[in-house]
Design a protein around this motif. Structure first.
Motif, PDB file in Angstrom:
ATOM      1  N   CYS A  12       0.850  -1.197   0.000  1.00 49.80           N
ATOM      2  CA  CYS A  12       0.000   0.000   0.000  1.00 49.80           C
ATOM      3  C   CYS A  12       0.884   1.245   0.000  1.00 49.80           C
ATOM      4  CB  CYS A  12      -0.909  -0.034   1.228  1.00 49.80           C
ATOM      5  SG  CYS A  12      -1.755   1.526   1.558  1.00 49.80           S
ATOM      6  N   VAL A  14       0.237   4.153   0.983  1.00 46.74           N
ATOM      7  CA  VAL A  14      -0.032   5.048   2.111  1.00 46.74           C
ATOM      8  C   VAL A  14       0.682   4.555   3.372  1.00 46.74           C
ATOM      9  CG1 VAL A  14      -1.815   6.201   3.469  1.00 46.74           C
ATOM     10  CG2 VAL A  14      -2.260   5.601   1.079  1.00 46.74           C
ATOM     11  N   CYS A  15       0.468   3.294   3.745  1.00 43.41           N
ATOM     12  CA  CYS A  15       1.064   2.771   4.989  1.00 43.41           C
ATOM     13  C   CYS A  15       2.343   1.982   4.736  1.00 43.41           C
ATOM     14  CB  CYS A  15       0.043   1.914   5.748  1.00 43.41           C
ATOM     15  SG  CYS A  15      -0.513   0.454   4.843  1.00 43.41           S
ATOM     16  N   ARG A  19      -1.056  -5.759   2.992  1.00 43.47           N
ATOM     17  CA  ARG A  19      -2.040  -6.226   3.973  1.00 43.47           C
ATOM     18  C   ARG A  19      -3.053  -7.206   3.388  1.00 43.47           C
ATOM     19  NH1 ARG A  19      -3.145  -0.900   7.604  1.00 43.47           N
ATOM     20  NH2 ARG A  19      -3.653  -2.489   9.141  1.00 43.47           N
ATOM     21  N   CYS A  37      -4.663   0.206   0.527  1.00 44.60           N
ATOM     22  CA  CYS A  37      -5.341  -0.819   1.327  1.00 44.60           C
ATOM     23  C   CYS A  37      -6.637  -0.257   1.940  1.00 44.60           C
ATOM     24  CB  CYS A  37      -4.399  -1.384   2.389  1.00 44.60           C
ATOM     25  SG  CYS A  37      -4.217  -0.358   3.856  1.00 44.60           S
ATOM     26  N   CYS A  40      -6.356   2.077   5.070  1.00 43.65           N
ATOM     27  CA  CYS A  40      -5.912   3.461   4.857  1.00 43.65           C
ATOM     28  C   CYS A  40      -7.027   4.305   4.234  1.00 43.65           C
ATOM     29  CB  CYS A  40      -4.663   3.502   3.977  1.00 43.65           C
ATOM     30  SG  CYS A  40      -3.195   2.926   4.863  1.00 43.65           S
TER      31      CYS A  40
HETATM   32 ZN   LIG Z   1      -2.446   1.098   3.743  1.00 43.69          ZN
END
Ligand SMILES: [Zn+2]
Ligand SMILES: [Zn+2]
Length: 166
Positions: A12, A14-15, A19, A37, A40
């Protein structure tokens, strides 16, 4: 999960974690981001970090077709809820002063499984009757050509939605 979230082994953006699931629907604000994901999306970090929106804010209420809802509800859907891809323009059903729950893209079979109320909602919105409707209904498919998008009000249970084709 309504089809906009798919199994994914990708990281992902963002994170930075992999996942197991990623968003596969429409994204407004960038063409660059892939594999966001669902966590997020839900916690608002994808929107906060990249300014992305998952549904056009004006589409919530169907561009005036349905109820207007408060700004915080519009933002909850646009910024923190997975969107979906429609053939033409996505529209998000509203009822009881709130955004309804998206039940997914539907064809004839899926609508029949939900029942006559679901079929009638889509028929009425299509504006078709009789043999025209019967023909149109027979072409509805969750993945191909002509698709219905069904929602349910989280307060009173009212079904709503629309169909379109490419
Ligand atoms: Zn994420
Ligand atoms: Zn309602």
């Amino acid at each position: 999960m309504t089809g906009s979230i798919v199994p994914s082994a990708e990281v992902c953006p963002v994170c930075g974690e992999s996942r197991g699931f990623a968003y596969d629907g429409v994204l407004y604000g960038t063409n660059e981001l892939r594999h966001i994901c669902p966590w997020c999306i839900a916690d608002g970090s994808a929107h906060a970090k990249f300014g992305v929106e998952f549904t056009d804010t004006a589409a919530i209420g169907g561009y005036g077709e349905w109820e207007e809802v408060p700004k915080d509800i519009v933002e909850e859907i646009a910024f923190r809820t997975p969107g979906f891809a429609s053939w033409q323009q996505e529209r998000w059903y509203t009822h009881c002063g709130d955004a309804a729950l998206f039940l997914g893209p539907m064809g004839k079979e899926e609508l029949e499984q939900i029942g006559p109320e679901a079929i009638e909602v889509i028929r009425e919105e299509s504006g078709q009757e009789g043999a025209d409707w019967e023909h149109y209904f027979s072409t509805l498919h969750r993945k191909f050509t002509t698709t219905a998008y069904l929602f349910r009000c989280g307060h009173c249970g009212q079904l709503g939605g629309y169909s379109d084709s490419h």
